[in-house]
Design a protein around this motif. Structure first.
Motif, mmCIF file in Angstrom:
data_model
loop_
_atom_site.group_PDB
_atom_site.id
_atom_site.type_symbol
_atom_site.label_atom_id
_atom_site.label_comp_id
_atom_site.label_asym_id
_atom_site.label_seq_id
_atom_site.Cartn_x
_atom_site.Cartn_y
_atom_site.Cartn_z
ATOM 1 N N ALA A 99 0.835 -1.207 0.000
ATOM 2 C CA ALA A 99 0.000 0.000 0.000
ATOM 3 C C ALA A 99 0.871 1.259 0.000
ATOM 4 C CB ALA A 99 -0.920 -0.017 1.213
ATOM 5 N N PRO A 100 0.329 2.399 -0.442
ATOM 6 C CA PRO A 100 1.100 3.649 -0.465
ATOM 7 C C PRO A 100 1.656 4.009 0.904
ATOM 8 C CG PRO A 100 -0.947 3.898 -1.670
ATOM 9 C CD PRO A 100 -1.025 2.568 -0.981
ATOM 10 N N GLY A 101 2.874 4.532 0.911
ATOM 11 C CA GLY A 101 3.556 4.878 2.153
ATOM 12 C C GLY A 101 4.905 4.180 2.194
ATOM 13 N N THR A 102 5.872 4.790 2.847
ATOM 14 C CA THR A 102 7.223 4.242 2.863
ATOM 15 C C THR A 102 7.674 3.959 4.290
ATOM 16 O OG1 THR A 102 7.747 5.549 0.906
ATOM 17 C CG2 THR A 102 9.600 4.633 2.132
ATOM 18 N N ASN A 103 8.179 2.749 4.508
ATOM 19 C CA ASN A 103 8.757 2.358 5.794
ATOM 20 C C ASN A 103 7.820 2.637 6.969
ATOM 21 O OD1 ASN A 103 11.166 1.542 4.544
ATOM 22 N ND2 ASN A 103 11.935 3.643 4.557
ATOM 23 N N GLN A 104 6.557 2.374 6.762
ATOM 24 C CA GLN A 104 5.594 2.664 7.819
ATOM 25 C C GLN A 104 4.875 1.420 8.336
ATOM 26 O OE1 GLN A 104 3.338 5.465 5.524
ATOM 27 N NE2 GLN A 104 4.304 7.225 6.508
ATOM 28 N N VAL A 105 5.240 0.251 7.844
ATOM 29 C CA VAL A 105 4.613 -0.986 8.300
ATOM 30 C C VAL A 105 5.689 -2.023 8.608
ATOM 31 C CG1 VAL A 105 3.120 -2.920 7.697
ATOM 32 C CG2 VAL A 105 2.495 -0.608 6.985
ATOM 33 N N GLU A 106 5.612 -2.607 9.797
ATOM 34 C CA GLU A 106 6.436 -3.765 10.145
ATOM 35 C C GLU A 106 5.493 -4.869 10.606
ATOM 36 O OE1 GLU A 106 10.336 -3.127 12.297
ATOM 37 O OE2 GLU A 106 9.271 -1.277 12.807
ATOM 38 N N THR A 107 5.630 -6.036 10.019
ATOM 39 C CA THR A 107 4.812 -7.177 10.424
ATOM 40 C C THR A 107 5.739 -8.309 10.832
ATOM 41 O OG1 THR A 107 4.664 -7.894 8.113
ATOM 42 C CG2 THR A 107 2.867 -6.545 8.967
ATOM 43 N N HIS A 108 5.579 -8.770 12.058
ATOM 44 C CA HIS A 108 6.442 -9.810 12.616
ATOM 45 C C HIS A 108 5.639 -11.014 13.062
ATOM 46 C CE1 HIS A 108 10.447 -7.694 13.861
ATOM 47 N NE2 HIS A 108 10.078 -7.384 12.638
ATOM 48 N N TRP A 109 6.275 -12.174 12.965
ATOM 49 C CA TRP A 109 5.784 -13.334 13.696
ATOM 50 C C TRP A 109 6.168 -13.153 15.156
ATOM 51 C CZ3 TRP A 109 2.458 -15.497 10.837
ATOM 52 C CH2 TRP A 109 2.680 -15.732 9.477
ATOM 53 N N SER A 110 5.321 -13.623 16.060
ATOM 54 C CA SER A 110 5.656 -13.547 17.478
ATOM 55 C C SER A 110 6.754 -14.542 17.810
ATOM 56 C CB SER A 110 4.412 -13.838 18.330
ATOM 57 O OG SER A 110 3.910 -15.127 18.028
ATOM 58 N N CYS A 111 7.444 -14.285 18.907
ATOM 59 C CA CYS A 111 8.573 -15.138 19.272
ATOM 60 C C CYS A 111 8.090 -16.436 19.910
ATOM 61 C CB CYS A 111 9.521 -14.396 20.204
ATOM 62 S SG CYS A 111 8.774 -13.909 21.770
ATOM 63 N N ASN A 112 8.984 -17.399 19.958
ATOM 64 C CA ASN A 112 8.658 -18.721 20.491
ATOM 65 C C ASN A 112 8.811 -18.797 22.001
ATOM 66 O OD1 ASN A 112 7.947 -19.778 18.087
ATOM 67 N ND2 ASN A 112 9.847 -20.868 17.699
ATOM 68 N N ASN A 113 8.812 -17.668 22.683
ATOM 69 C CA ASN A 113 8.791 -17.697 24.141
ATOM 70 C C ASN A 113 7.456 -18.208 24.660
ATOM 71 O OD1 ASN A 113 11.329 -16.612 24.276
ATOM 72 N ND2 ASN A 113 10.646 -14.525 24.658
ATOM 73 N N PHE A 114 6.466 -18.268 23.786
ATOM 74 C CA PHE A 114 5.123 -18.639 24.208
ATOM 75 C C PHE A 114 4.605 -19.789 23.358
ATOM 76 C CE2 PHE A 114 5.792 -14.030 24.266
ATOM 77 C CZ PHE A 114 5.973 -13.878 25.628
ATOM 78 N N ASN A 115 3.705 -20.574 23.974
ATOM 79 C CA ASN A 115 3.086 -21.667 23.230
ATOM 80 C C ASN A 115 2.437 -21.103 21.970
ATOM 81 O OD1 ASN A 115 1.949 -24.153 22.584
ATOM 82 N ND2 ASN A 115 0.150 -23.782 23.848
ATOM 83 N N ILE A 116 1.539 -20.161 22.146
ATOM 84 C CA ILE A 116 1.024 -19.364 21.036
ATOM 85 C C ILE A 116 0.857 -17.929 21.546
ATOM 86 C CG2 ILE A 116 -0.190 -21.247 19.878
ATOM 87 C CD1 ILE A 116 -2.804 -20.161 21.015
ATOM 88 N N THR A 117 0.874 -16.981 20.642
ATOM 89 C CA THR A 117 0.515 -15.612 20.990
ATOM 90 C C THR A 117 -0.962 -15.455 20.691
ATOM 91 O OG1 THR A 117 2.721 -14.703 20.643
ATOM 92 C CG2 THR A 117 0.880 -13.183 20.436
ATOM 93 N N HIS A 118 -1.744 -15.496 21.752
ATOM 94 C CA HIS A 118 -3.200 -15.477 21.668
ATOM 95 C C HIS A 118 -3.765 -14.120 22.080
ATOM 96 C CE1 HIS A 118 -7.338 -17.166 22.794
ATOM 97 N NE2 HIS A 118 -7.143 -17.617 21.575
#
Length: 447
Positions: A99-118
């Motif tokens: 989508a329009p816009g520069t360097n304004q979105v970061e999408t990460h998987w959650s870390c494995n410190n948790f069973n799931i990130t709920h």
């Protein structure tokens, strides 16, 4: 912050607050919060998809709002259906990044410190790194039981075209999913939620607890970290054991379990409970004890395992359990009943001493001990009115099943062939396996 009555674990009510229910709200509170964001939006979510939420985020990006989303990172280490969820989050990420816009979105998987990130939380305008130092902002945090998926908000039998983020095949799930949300605007609480998001987003070490086990500010956290006391015990590839309440080397590093216990034990007159799961022995024991002491206990859920012995224990203690059918009608081609996804426990509703828990935690060992979850304690009759009124309305829904009749087979089995879980609704043509291994943490898509 208003200093309200303390409960036994020193959890206090949070003010000011706003509450809402789904599907009644049709996502309006969520969309409005995103539409009003000026500087930052941080989202920790189990799953996200659908045109309303994606378009709202795209619009925020175009305004220059800095967006970070932390998706559950464990979708792609399980079965095929969960791999589809992994693909869903990847496609959402692609849409936002393109989508329009520069360097304004970061999408990460959650870390494995948790069973799931709920956890299901949206934080608005609280990221200090992107807010000018001399600007006063109206920061807020939406703490929810709901995921950010289109089917949560689908009302009635309206035309589905506007819901088709995935194209043909996205299901008609009317009449929707019962959920709740709470908007917090107390700066101290919002900043606390933001700090934990930053820690999780940056993949803090698995043995870092963030001191959540002793949290006494009304926020209900699961888990401070992995729940294991030995450093190095947490898995590097996301393969967690099932929760086991037998003695083991586990330390409760969050305050979720004791918060649930405190709300239940405070009840003197009544307990009303919404939950998606009911398989934790300690919590069920506390509910049974409350019922046996004379507290009127009522539970609303969606039908599931008829052999759940914990339900038998509740029934023997005179706990009333009513179940929504998890089924579809072959003629109407839609579920006849809401799916009960809410996680809410309210003690002594209507009394000045009323106190409730509402949040992402289910009544399960994994949810209370191994997952990343967030809920909130709310005290007082006025602020809990929406929960009690919604419960009373749902309790009177025509055609609900009594647990004992359901488990004993007294209820007709005519629906068995058409049962389908709302979690199994996936877009057509998106069924390929993924070979990507689980990641400890990191970008969904590397730019």
């Amino acid at each position: 912050m208003k200093e309200n009555q303390l409960v036994s674990v020193n959890l206090i009510s949070t003010y000011p607050i706003q509450t809402w229910s789904e599907p009644d709200n049709e996502g309006k509170t969520v969309i409005d919060a995103i539409a009003n964001a000026q500087y930052s939006i941080d989202i920790s979510i189990y799953e996200l998809g659908g045109p309303h939420i994606v378009n709202a985020l795209i619009a925020a990006k175009s305004r220059g709002v800095y967006i970070r989303i932390m998706f559950n990172g464990q979708f792609f280490v399980k079965d095929k259906s969960d791999q589809l969820k992994y693909q869903q989050q990847t496609e959402v990420s692609k849409s936002l990044l393109a989508a329009p816009g520069t360097n304004q979105v970061e999408t990460h998987w959650s870390c494995n410190n948790f069973n799931i990130t709920h956890q299901k939380t949206i934080i608005i305008d609280a990221r200090k790194a992107v807010i000018p130092g001399d600007v006063t902002v109206n920061r807020k945090a939406l703490v929810m039981t709901l995921n950010l998926s289109a089917y949560q908000w689908l009302p009635g039998n309206e035309d589905l075209e506007k819901y088709k983020f995935w194209g043909n095949g996205y299901p008609n799930t009317a009449p929707g999913t019962r959920d709740f949300g709470v908007v917090l605007s107390e700066p101290e609480l919002v900043n606390k939620i933001q700090s934990i998001f930053d820690s999780d987003f940056n993949c803090a070490p698995g043995n870092q607890t963030n001191d959540l086990a002793t949290s006494n500010d009304g926020l209900v956290w699961s888990n401070g970290s992995t729940g294991f006391s030995k450093e190095g015990y947490y898995p590097s590839m996301g393969a967690y054991p099932s929760f086991d309440q037998r003695p083991q080397d586990v330390v409760d590093q969050g305050n979720s379990r004791k918060a649930h216990m405190a709300v239940i034990k405070q009840a003197k007159y009544s307990l009303i409970i919404y939950n998606e799961e009911m398989n934790d022995q300690e919590i069920v024991n506390a509910i049974v004890q409350a019922a046996e002491s004379g507290v009127k206990v009522r539970v609303l859920m969606t039908e599931g395992n008829k052999n759940n012995k914990l339900f038998d224990e509740l029934y023997k203690a005179n706990v009333e359990i009513r179940l929504f059918r998890n089924a579809t009608s072959t003629t109407a081609n839609k579920p006849e009943y809401m799916y009960i996804h809410a996680k809410m426990i309210l003690a002594d509703y209507g009394e000045d001493t009323a106190i409730a828990y509402v949040g992402s935690e289910n009544i399960s060992g994994n949810s209370l001990n191994f997952n990343r979850e967030l809920g909130v304690i709310i005290s007082g009759s006025k602020d809990n009115q929406l929960f009690s009124e919604t419960f009373e309305s749902d309790w009177k829904t025509e055609g609900l099943m009594n647990w004992h009749d359901y488990a004993s087979g007294a209820i007709s089995e005519k629906y068995d062939e058409t049962i389908r879980s709302h979690h199994k609704y996936y877009p057509a043509g998106n069924e390929s396996e993924t070979t990507i291994p689980p990641m400890p943490c990191g970008p969904v898509i590397k730019q």
